[in-house]
Design a protein around this motif. Structure first.
Motif, short mmCIF file in Angstrom:
data_model
loop_
_atom_site.label_atom_id
_atom_site.label_comp_id
_atom_site.label_asym_id
_atom_site.label_seq_id
_atom_site.Cartn_x
_atom_site.Cartn_y
_atom_site.Cartn_z
N SER A 243 14.85 9.45 -3.26
CA SER A 243 15.26 8.73 -2.05
C SER A 243 16.11 7.50 -2.34
N LEU A 244 15.81 6.84 -3.45
CA LEU A 244 16.48 5.58 -3.77
C LEU A 244 17.61 5.75 -4.78
N GLY A 245 17.55 6.85 -5.55
CA GLY A 245 18.59 7.05 -6.54
C GLY A 245 18.36 6.28 -7.81
N VAL A 246 17.09 6.03 -8.15
CA VAL A 246 16.72 5.32 -9.38
C VAL A 246 16.03 6.31 -10.31
N PRO A 247 16.42 6.39 -11.58
CA PRO A 247 15.78 7.35 -12.49
C PRO A 247 14.30 7.05 -12.70
N MET A 248 13.53 8.05 -13.04
CA MET A 248 12.09 7.92 -13.20
C MET A 248 11.70 6.86 -14.23
N ASN A 249 12.50 6.74 -15.31
CA ASN A 249 12.13 5.77 -16.34
C ASN A 249 12.43 4.33 -15.93
N CYS A 250 12.95 4.17 -14.72
CA CYS A 250 13.18 2.82 -14.17
C CYS A 250 12.28 2.53 -12.97
N ILE A 251 11.22 3.33 -12.81
CA ILE A 251 10.26 3.15 -11.71
C ILE A 251 8.89 2.86 -12.30
N PHE A 252 8.22 1.84 -11.76
CA PHE A 252 6.94 1.40 -12.33
C PHE A 252 5.88 1.28 -11.23
N PRO A 253 4.81 2.08 -11.32
CA PRO A 253 3.71 1.98 -10.35
C PRO A 253 2.79 0.81 -10.72
N VAL A 254 2.41 0.02 -9.72
CA VAL A 254 1.53 -1.13 -9.98
C VAL A 254 0.54 -1.30 -8.82
N LYS A 255 -0.46 -2.09 -9.12
CA LYS A 255 -1.37 -2.58 -8.08
C LYS A 255 -1.26 -4.09 -8.05
#
Length: 315
Positions: A243-255
């Motif tokens: 949806s955003l056009g950002v590669p997976m290795n540039c996405i970080f899941p956090v709490k």
């Protein structure tokens, strides 16, 4: 009712998780990571603090992320930024550069987190598009109050006509709530992609952060350490990437910290892991902006000596 496995987990729980983590996190090493970030050196003498711009839809967790990072380095709960409650309007009305202090020495660390208005519904709501471009370029001063109708003009005192590299943004961080990403409208992602494209044109690195992972996956709610085993979280990350056009290795899941009153080592580890990568990208950006070292100029005597030895090459 789910049948129990030999390991005491339901088949449903087991099927929700991958067998192994697909990313490694240094759980239990938060003190070392925190120390490394405190001692980080900015790789350009013109820049004292790396500036990270945090943006996203209203209620995504932008201010909570800033507060969470500040709390980790203060080693106690803090509330630098006003966090959003259940409303469609942004609490943040000004451009605010949040410096992060070392909780012990009280000195500022070599990075700052910049907070802006959340993206609101409607093409004319929220932050003016031109203001965002000016913020990326470093043309708006800390403390400027936003006006959705008109952009900050060159005649205003908060406008910076000749910004330095230190005043520019060095990394754009898009914040997306994992629990409702499937309910977000195309309009929201269109706005975020336009911002990302502006940053891309300027060469500014862009990353994404997936917040509220504990609300998106029951297994993660029970144990944050399974975040990179959760099939649901990986699916949400892929959805964010598409949806955003950002590669997976540039996405970080956090709490983020939200209702807690005490710090938690697992929450800290996940946040610090993401922050480390974000600052790495920002540091790479400012290093590339470093002016080249002046070339050593040969003396006239060297040139004369060369002309005597190789007369054919000097004519």
């Amino acid at each position: 009712m789910d049948k129990k496995s030999w390991f005491g987990k339901s088949n449903k729980s087991a099927s929700a998780l991958l067998e192994n983590d697909w990313r490694s996190i240094k759980w239990g090493e938060e003190d070392k990571i925190r120390k490394d970030l405190k001692e980080m050196k900015v790789r350009n003498p013109e820049v004292q603090h790396l500036r990270i711009l945090v943006h996203g839809p209203v209620g995504a967790g932008k201010s909570s992320f800033i507060n969470s990072i500040d709390s980790i380095f203060q080693e106690r709960m803090t509330s630098k930024a006003i966090a959003q409650t259940a409303t469609e309007r942004s609490c943040t009305k000004i451009f605010k550069v949040h410096g992060i202090r070392d909780g012990k020495t009280r000195e500022f660390l070599p990075f700052s987190l910049c907070d802006i208005m959340g993206l609101e519904k409607g093409p004319t709501e929220g932050l003016h598009p031109d203001d965002l471009i000016k913020i990326l370029k470093g043309q708006i001063k800390d403390g400027h109050k936003f006006n959705p109708v008109s952009s900050c003009s060159e005649t205003e005192e908060n406008f910076v006509s000749r910004p330095t590299l230190s005043e520019e943004i060095h990394c754009l961080l898009s914040v997306i709530p994992a629990d409702v990403i499937g309910l977000m409208k195309d309009e929201d992602f269109t706005k975020m992609r336009q911002i990302k494209d502006q940053a891309n044109d300027m060469g500014i690195p862009q990353l994404a952060m997936l917040t509220k992972v504990e609300l998106a996956c029951p297994e993660v709610l029970k144990d944050l350490k399974v975040v990179y085993k959760s099939k649901k979280i990986k699916e949400k990350m892929q959805e964010c990437s598409n949806s955003l056009g950002v590669p997976m290795n540039c996405i970080f899941p956090v709490k983020n910290y939200h209702e807690e009153i005490d710090l938690n080592t697992d929450v800290n580890a996940l946040l610090l892991s993401a922050l480390t990568r974000i600052l790495d990208f920002a540091n790479d950006y400012v290093e590339d902006k470093k002016p080249p070292a002046p070339a050593n100029r040969k003396s006239s005597s060297d040139e004369q000596h060369k002309s005597r030895l190789y007369p054919d090459l000097t004519h």
